[in-house]
Design a protein around this motif. Structure first.
Motif, short mmCIF file in Angstrom:
data_model
loop_
_atom_site.label_atom_id
_atom_site.label_comp_id
_atom_site.label_asym_id
_atom_site.label_seq_id
_atom_site.Cartn_x
_atom_site.Cartn_y
_atom_site.Cartn_z
N VAL A 233 0.99 -1.11 -0.07
CA VAL A 233 -0.06 0.19 -0.02
C VAL A 233 0.93 1.17 0.10
CG1 VAL A 233 -1.79 -1.28 1.16
CG2 VAL A 233 -0.13 0.24 2.47
N GLN A 234 2.03 1.22 0.38
CA GLN A 234 2.89 2.30 0.27
C GLN A 234 3.80 2.42 -1.09
OE1 GLN A 234 5.36 3.48 3.92
NE2 GLN A 234 5.09 1.30 4.41
N LEU A 235 3.86 1.50 -1.74
CA LEU A 235 4.67 1.47 -2.92
C LEU A 235 3.76 1.80 -4.16
CD1 LEU A 235 7.06 -1.90 -2.50
CD2 LEU A 235 7.80 0.60 -2.73
N LEU B 148 -4.06 -1.66 7.06
CA LEU B 148 -4.79 -0.32 7.14
C LEU B 148 -4.24 0.77 7.96
CD1 LEU B 148 -7.65 1.10 6.92
CD2 LEU B 148 -8.49 -0.14 8.98
N GLY B 149 -3.49 0.33 9.15
CA GLY B 149 -2.90 1.44 9.65
C GLY B 149 -1.95 2.12 8.98
N SER B 150 -1.01 1.25 8.04
CA SER B 150 -0.06 1.88 7.27
C SER B 150 -0.78 2.83 6.20
CB SER B 150 0.85 0.82 6.45
OG SER B 150 1.64 1.24 5.71
N LEU B 151 -1.77 2.26 5.50
CA LEU B 151 -2.54 3.03 4.47
C LEU B 151 -3.16 4.32 5.02
CD1 LEU B 151 -3.61 3.21 1.69
CD2 LEU B 151 -5.48 1.94 2.30
N ILE B 152 -3.65 4.50 6.34
CA ILE B 152 -4.03 5.78 6.65
C ILE B 152 -3.11 6.72 6.76
CG2 ILE B 152 -5.17 6.88 8.84
CD1 ILE B 152 -6.73 4.22 9.27
N GLY B 153 -1.87 6.25 7.13
CA GLY B 153 -0.55 7.30 7.22
C GLY B 153 -0.18 7.74 5.81
N VAL B 154 -0.19 6.71 4.78
CA VAL B 154 0.09 7.11 3.49
C VAL B 154 -0.84 7.99 2.85
CG1 VAL B 154 0.32 6.12 0.96
CG2 VAL B 154 1.37 4.93 3.05
N ALA B 155 -2.12 7.83 3.10
CA ALA B 155 -3.08 8.54 2.55
C ALA B 155 -3.44 9.90 3.22
CB ALA B 155 -4.48 7.81 2.40
N GLY B 156 -3.17 10.03 4.47
CA GLY B 156 -3.20 11.11 5.43
C GLY B 156 -4.70 11.34 5.62
N THR B 157 -5.34 10.32 5.63
CA THR B 157 -6.67 10.66 5.84
C THR B 157 -7.49 9.58 6.47
OG1 THR B 157 -9.39 11.18 5.14
CG2 THR B 157 -7.57 9.99 3.59
N ASP B 158 -8.49 9.38 7.23
CA ASP B 158 -9.23 8.33 7.86
C ASP B 158 -10.36 7.75 6.86
OD1 ASP B 158 -7.59 8.18 10.43
OD2 ASP B 158 -8.85 9.60 11.29
N ASP B 159 -10.47 8.33 5.76
CA ASP B 159 -11.60 8.13 4.87
C ASP B 159 -11.42 6.66 4.24
OD1 ASP B 159 -12.72 10.35 5.56
OD2 ASP B 159 -12.08 11.41 3.79
N ILE C 46 -8.34 -3.44 -0.67
CA ILE C 46 -7.22 -4.59 -0.60
C ILE C 46 -6.94 -4.83 0.74
CG2 ILE C 46 -4.92 -5.09 -1.16
CD1 ILE C 46 -6.58 -5.12 -3.72
N THR C 47 -6.73 -3.84 1.54
CA THR C 47 -6.40 -4.29 2.84
C THR C 47 -7.74 -4.99 3.74
OG1 THR C 47 -7.47 -2.02 4.07
CG2 THR C 47 -4.86 -2.24 3.19
N GLY C 48 -8.88 -4.64 3.19
CA GLY C 48 -9.98 -5.42 3.72
C GLY C 48 -10.05 -6.54 3.19
N ALA D 80 -10.70 3.84 5.53
CA ALA D 80 -11.22 3.04 6.54
C ALA D 80 -12.59 2.67 6.21
CB ALA D 80 -11.30 3.55 7.97
N SER D 81 -13.35 3.46 5.13
CA SER D 81 -14.60 2.97 4.71
C SER D 81 -14.49 1.91 3.77
CB SER D 81 -15.29 4.08 4.24
OG SER D 81 -15.55 5.35 5.24
N ALA D 82 -13.42 1.89 3.00
CA ALA D 82 -13.22 1.01 1.82
C ALA D 82 -13.07 -0.35 2.68
CB ALA D 82 -12.23 1.16 1.04
N TYR D 83 -12.04 -0.45 3.60
CA TYR D 83 -11.53 -1.43 4.56
C TYR D 83 -12.92 -1.97 5.00
CZ TYR D 83 -9.91 -3.90 8.73
OH TYR D 83 -9.43 -4.97 9.55
N ALA D 84 -13.50 -1.51 5.65
CA ALA D 84 -14.73 -1.83 6.39
C ALA D 84 -15.85 -2.41 5.65
CB ALA D 84 -15.39 -0.65 7.39
N ALA D 85 -15.91 -1.98 4.57
CA ALA D 85 -16.79 -2.49 3.47
C ALA D 85 -16.33 -3.94 2.87
CB ALA D 85 -17.34 -1.43 2.25
N THR D 86 -15.22 -4.05 2.70
CA THR D 86 -14.62 -5.21 2.15
C THR D 86 -14.44 -6.29 2.96
OG1 THR D 86 -13.80 -3.83 0.50
CG2 THR D 86 -13.17 -6.26 0.43
N TYR D 87 -14.17 -5.86 4.08
CA TYR D 87 -13.72 -6.80 5.25
C TYR D 87 -14.99 -7.91 5.69
CZ TYR D 87 -12.37 -8.78 9.93
OH TYR D 87 -11.80 -9.68 10.72
#
Length: 409
Positions: free
Chosen positions: A195-197, A370-381, A360-362, A383-390
């Motif tokens: 998710v960083q690369l 997910l924690g790493s992606l939140i840092g990369v994206a700079g927003t908690d938003d 993908i994280t979900g 998390a909605s895609a994670y929560a929907a796919t999980y």
């Protein structure tokens, strides 16, 4: 202090906590190291925890053994579970206000992508069986590659049902455990780095990608007006605790499915409950709002505790059980679903980058990613895609684990 019929010194407990904080400090320091803009972030804590486990877990366990029982292992399991509870509940509260609006907009895409990821992982698992890996070992590797505890548990239950000879069943359950332990390391790190690369490889305009995450909030802001509601405390600790209580109960409900029983488990129950509570923001006249700062602190603290609790004993097992071919099977079961899922989401479903990576994280059921992606994206938003796919990924990986063992005993 008494435990297991004996006495544990305060010094022993203090020393354990001292070790935990050493791992946390060194882990965050490692996570800050950046190579061409790519860093481990909080996953650095997991790496240090694994290394600590490799070299110090067994000596520490033997020194603090109490009448044949290791309270070190029990204490770390408590730390892992408590961290998971804090993290997942925080994610649910953060994603909740915009979750249902985003789900309504991209429902078919999230469901499809979650299914594609798990099917790709399951087919890779079957390919490994065809190459000579026994199915319990392969399914254990699959659960580790997708960092899925429910799949791990379901696989062990299915083995016990399929193999009627107690000795063979015990051997196969051990194989599941070994596979899970070997694949878990890359299962965590692989998704974190992915998710960083991807944004760097795609040369993404981060501001533009963040803007695409914004969805119609379906009146969420109006629900945040706490007019005439009873507030337990100004930080939202009381509401957070109540959500955990309800979530644990929901997660414990067992539904018969095949040869075993399916449940959302602690993770699924807490996530679903927090999403619903955060969406409505109230239970009757009781305010269920939790301050943003509280959620951010709990999310990071929980992730750190989870990674340390899982990483230290995992490091010891990794050294004992490691085999090269099993490790590469795990690498394949992590990379193939991720890559297939990402390009399917991008080319076919036309998802924006952060919606795609969040899914993908979900789909990979990866909490650290997910924690790493939140840092990369700079927003908690995200998390909605994670929560929907999980949820769909959670159900399908459990079913896949059961079917593979039953079809290829």
């Amino acid at each position: 202090m008494s435990l297991l019929g004996g006495t544990i010194s305060v010094t022993g407990i203090s020393f354990m906590m001292f070790c935990v904080f050493i791992v946390a400090f060194l882990g965050y320091a490692l996570g800050r190291v950046s190579i061409k803009g790519v860093s481990l972030g909080t996953a650095g804590v997991f790496i240090v925890a694994l290394l600590f486990g490799c070299f110090f877990f067994k000596p520490l366990e033997s020194q603090l053994m109490l009448k044949g029982n290791s309270y070190v292992s029990n204490a770390l399991k408590i730390l892992e579970n408590f961290g998971l509870i804090l993290f997942v509940t925080s994610v649910g509260f953060i994603a909740g206000p915009n979750f249902f609006a985003g789900l309504k907009k991209n429902f078919k895409s999230y469901i499809t992508l979650g299914a594609i990821i798990i099917v790709a992982g399951a087919l890779t698992c079957v390919a490994c069986v065809a190459l000579g890996c026994n199915s319990p070992m392969a399914v254990g590797i699959l659960s580790g590659a997708l960092t899925s505890t429910p799949a791990f548990s379901a696989a062990k239950e299915t083995v016990a049902a399929v193999y009627t000879d107690p000795a063979i069943a015990a051997e196969m359950e051990t194989a599941v455990t070994v596979g899970h332990g070997i694949a878990y390391l890359f299962g965590v790190i692989g998704v974190v780095l992915f998710v960083q690369l991807v944004p760097r490889i795609e040369r993404a305009d981060m501001d533009a990608e963040r803007a695409k995450l914004k969805v119609v909030n379906d009146g969420a802001n109006l629900r945040k007006q706490a007019t005439g509601l009873i507030e337990i405390d100004k930080f939202g600790f009381g509401a957070f605790a109540l959500a955990i209580i309800i979530g644990v109960i929901v997660g414990g409900i067992k539904i018969p499915m095949g040869t075993s029983k399916f449940s959302l488990g602690t993770t699924g129950g807490l996530l679903l409950t927090a999403l619903v509570i955060a969406h409505f923001g109230r239970i009757g006249k009781l305010s269920m709002q939790v301050s943003k700062h509280t959620l951010e602190v709990f999310r990071e603290l929980g992730l750190m505790m989870f990674l340390i609790g899982a990483g230290i004993p995992g490091g010891a097992d990794f050294v004992e059980l490691f085999r090269v071919e099993y490790f590469f099977y795990g690498v394949a079961m992590t990379l193939v679903p991720m890559i297939v899922g990402y390009f399917f989401g991008k080319k076919i479903l036309k998802l924006s980058m952060f919606n795609n990576l969040g899914s993908i994280t979900g789909g990979m059921t990866s909490t650290p990613a997910l924690g790493s992606l939140i840092g990369v994206a700079g927003t908690d938003d995200v998390a909605s895609a994670y929560a929907a796919t999980y949820p769909i990924a959670l159900v399908l990986v459990v079913l896949a684990s059961q079917f593979i063992i039953m079809l290829f005993p």
